[in-house]
Design an enzyme around this catalytic site. Structure first.
Site, PDB file in Angstrom:
ATOM      1  N   GLU A   1      -6.677  13.762  -3.064  1.00 29.69           N
ATOM      2  CA  GLU A   1      -7.390  14.749  -2.255  1.00 29.69           C
ATOM      3  C   GLU A   1      -6.384  15.643  -1.536  1.00 29.69           C
ATOM      4  O   GLU A   1      -5.868  15.274  -0.471  1.00 29.69           O
ATOM      5  CB  GLU A   1      -8.264  14.048  -1.208  1.00 29.69           C
ATOM      6  CG  GLU A   1      -9.352  13.177  -1.800  1.00 29.69           C
ATOM      7  CD  GLU A   1     -10.538  13.045  -0.848  1.00 29.69           C
ATOM      8  OE1 GLU A   1     -11.668  13.155  -1.326  1.00 29.69           O
ATOM      9  OE2 GLU A   1     -10.334  12.859   0.364  1.00 29.69           O
TER      10      GLU A   1
ATOM     11  N   LYS B   1     -18.900  10.608   5.237  1.00 30.02           N
ATOM     12  CA  LYS B   1     -18.173  10.821   6.505  1.00 30.02           C
ATOM     13  C   LYS B   1     -19.090  10.492   7.692  1.00 30.02           C
ATOM     14  O   LYS B   1     -19.933   9.598   7.576  1.00 30.02           O
ATOM     15  CB  LYS B   1     -17.601  12.245   6.549  1.00 30.02           C
ATOM     16  CG  LYS B   1     -16.777  12.555   5.288  1.00 30.02           C
ATOM     17  CD  LYS B   1     -15.949  13.809   5.372  1.00 30.02           C
ATOM     18  CE  LYS B   1     -15.168  13.984   4.065  1.00 30.02           C
ATOM     19  NZ  LYS B   1     -14.258  15.128   4.080  1.00 30.02           N
TER      20      LYS B   1
ATOM     21  N   ASN C   1     -18.637  10.460  -0.240  1.00 33.11           N
ATOM     22  CA  ASN C   1     -18.122  10.071   1.079  1.00 33.11           C
ATOM     23  C   ASN C   1     -18.931  10.855   2.108  1.00 33.11           C
ATOM     24  O   ASN C   1     -18.704  12.048   2.297  1.00 33.11           O
ATOM     25  CB  ASN C   1     -16.626  10.420   1.157  1.00 33.11           C
ATOM     26  CG  ASN C   1     -16.059  10.176   2.546  1.00 33.11           C
ATOM     27  OD1 ASN C   1     -16.731   9.608   3.409  1.00 33.11           O
ATOM     28  ND2 ASN C   1     -14.826  10.611   2.766  1.00 33.11           N
TER      29      ASN C   1
ATOM     30  N   SER D   1     -13.604  19.820  -1.963  1.00 29.53           N
ATOM     31  CA  SER D   1     -14.504  20.925  -2.305  1.00 29.53           C
ATOM     32  C   SER D   1     -15.034  20.862  -3.743  1.00 29.53           C
ATOM     33  O   SER D   1     -15.179  21.894  -4.405  1.00 29.53           O
ATOM     34  CB  SER D   1     -13.839  22.278  -2.032  1.00 29.53           C
ATOM     35  OG  SER D   1     -13.536  22.400  -0.650  1.00 29.53           O
TER      36      SER D   1
ATOM     37  N   GLY E   1     -13.089  20.186   2.566  1.00 31.96           N
ATOM     38  CA  GLY E   1     -14.011  20.863   3.472  1.00 31.96           C
ATOM     39  C   GLY E   1     -13.714  22.336   3.681  1.00 31.96           C
ATOM     40  O   GLY E   1     -14.260  22.971   4.571  1.00 31.96           O
TER      41      GLY E   1
ATOM     42  N   GLU F   1      -8.398  12.129   6.648  1.00 32.33           N
ATOM     43  CA  GLU F   1      -8.924  12.220   8.020  1.00 32.33           C
ATOM     44  C   GLU F   1      -8.536  10.979   8.828  1.00 32.33           C
ATOM     45  O   GLU F   1      -8.288  11.065  10.028  1.00 32.33           O
ATOM     46  CB  GLU F   1     -10.448  12.434   7.972  1.00 32.33           C
ATOM     47  CG  GLU F   1     -10.784  13.849   7.500  1.00 32.33           C
ATOM     48  CD  GLU F   1     -12.068  13.983   6.714  1.00 32.33           C
ATOM     49  OE1 GLU F   1     -12.932  13.092   6.789  1.00 32.33           O
ATOM     50  OE2 GLU F   1     -12.210  15.008   6.009  1.00 32.33           O
TER      51      GLU F   1
ATOM     52  N   HIS G   1      -8.041   7.691   3.795  1.00 31.67           N
ATOM     53  CA  HIS G   1      -8.508   9.079   3.696  1.00 31.67           C
ATOM     54  C   HIS G   1      -7.650   9.950   4.616  1.00 31.67           C
ATOM     55  O   HIS G   1      -7.215   9.500   5.673  1.00 31.67           O
ATOM     56  CB  HIS G   1      -9.983   9.160   4.106  1.00 31.67           C
ATOM     57  CG  HIS G   1     -10.584  10.495   3.791  1.00 31.67           C
ATOM     58  ND1 HIS G   1     -10.390  11.593   4.598  1.00 31.67           N
ATOM     59  CD2 HIS G   1     -11.348  10.915   2.744  1.00 31.67           C
ATOM     60  CE1 HIS G   1     -11.017  12.632   4.058  1.00 31.67           C
ATOM     61  NE2 HIS G   1     -11.594  12.256   2.942  1.00 31.67           N
TER      62      HIS G   1
HETATM   63  P1  13P Z   1     -15.364  17.904   0.658  1.00 32.29           P
HETATM   64  O1  13P Z   1     -15.993  17.604  -0.669  1.00 32.29           O
HETATM   65  O2  13P Z   1     -16.347  18.198   1.739  1.00 32.29           O
HETATM   66  O3  13P Z   1     -14.274  18.929   0.549  1.00 32.29           O
HETATM   67  O4  13P Z   1     -14.640  16.549   1.138  1.00 32.29           O
HETATM   68  C1  13P Z   1     -13.810  15.888   0.255  1.00 32.29           C
HETATM   69  C2  13P Z   1     -13.477  14.566   0.827  1.00 32.29           C
HETATM   70  O5  13P Z   1     -12.768  14.460   1.801  1.00 32.29           O
HETATM   71  C3  13P Z   1     -14.067  13.372   0.192  1.00 32.29           C
HETATM   72  O6  13P Z   1     -13.476  12.228   0.672  1.00 32.29           O
END
Ligand code: 13P
Length: 251
Positions: A167, A11, A9, A213, A173, A97, A95
């Protein structure tokens, strides 16, 4: 046996130029890789470029969001058919976010999931609790509510065509990965929830990714857990070597 699936992903990262360089790096190692399903999910603006680059390889393409309607006056939105036209086969939906910054509820996610499946896109449906919810002992309630709400009304075929991504919000992150035991516990809970919605055989066929992560150093242990069927990778998917190492950990 469920085939593992590792998705990147990206982003809101990667201009088309950066995307080209990243995908060329991935192709060098993964173009003919069959050990796991590999998906990259660029921002909308890079999908067309990446689509052309991965054509004829085993690297598959996904998007990070879409609207539930087929077309119309929805300024700034993208439809499932628009993604299919660019040879997207997956779309990340719900997601954390999107849920946090754009107000997506389980009901909205459910509408998008149904629209994606109707357009023969495989949804990657994200669920996960916040740190406050975990500390308040609400993991089971939060996760079962999200799974039931986001996936409500799907046929057996549709649920098997879907991927779920667990997640934990506190692990995204932050560099704080769930331990493999913590992740396995929630993956097993998700599978148990699916078994109660369908049956054990259907639940056994649905792939559940872990995200939050994931790095080359922790991927192998996470992916070795019985109910973890691969990963949804954020930061580490922006670097070809890291992503390739994570994909190889899924074999
Ligand atoms: P990270 O791997 O940067 O923690 O992000 C995970 C994520 O949100 C994947 O959709």
């Amino acid at each position: 046996m469920r085939k593992k699936i590792v998705a990147g992903n990206w982003k809101m990262n990667m201009t088309t130029e950066e995307a080209t360089s990243l995908v060329n790096g991935l192709k060098a190692e993964l173009a003919i890789f069959r050990g796991a399903d590999v998906v990259v999910c660029p921002p909308f603006t890079a999908i067309s470029t990446v689509s052309a680059l991965v054509q004829g390889t085993h690297i598959d393409l996904g998007a990070q969001n879409m609207h539930w309607e087929k077309s119309g006056a929805y300024t700034g939105e993208i439809s499932a058919a628009m993604l299919r036209e660019l040879y997207c086969h997956y779309v990340i939906l719900g997601h954390s976010e999107r849920r946090t910054y754009f107000g997506e509820t389980d009901e909205i996610v459910n509408r998008k999931v149904k629209a994606a499946l109707a357009a023969t896109l495989h949804p990657i449906v994200c669920v996960g609790e916040t740190l406050a919810q975990r500390e308040a002992g609400e993991v089971e309630t939060v996760i079962t509510t999200q799974v039931r709400g986001s996936l409500a009304g799907l046929s057996q075929k549709e649920i098997l065509d879907s991927v779920i991504a667990y997640e934990p919000v506190w692990a995204i992150g932050t560099g704080k990965t769930a331990t493999s035991a913590q992740a396995q516990e929630v993956h097993a809970l998700i599978r148990k929830t699916l078994a109660s919605m369908y049956d054990a055989a259907i639940a056994d066929g649905v792939r559940i990714q872990y995200g939050g992560s994931v790095k080359p150093g922790n991927a192998k242990e996470l992916f070795s857990m019985p109910d973890i069927d691969g990963g949804l990778i954020g930061g580490a998917a922006l670097d070809a070597k890291s992503f390739i190492d994570i994909v190889r950990a899924a074999v």
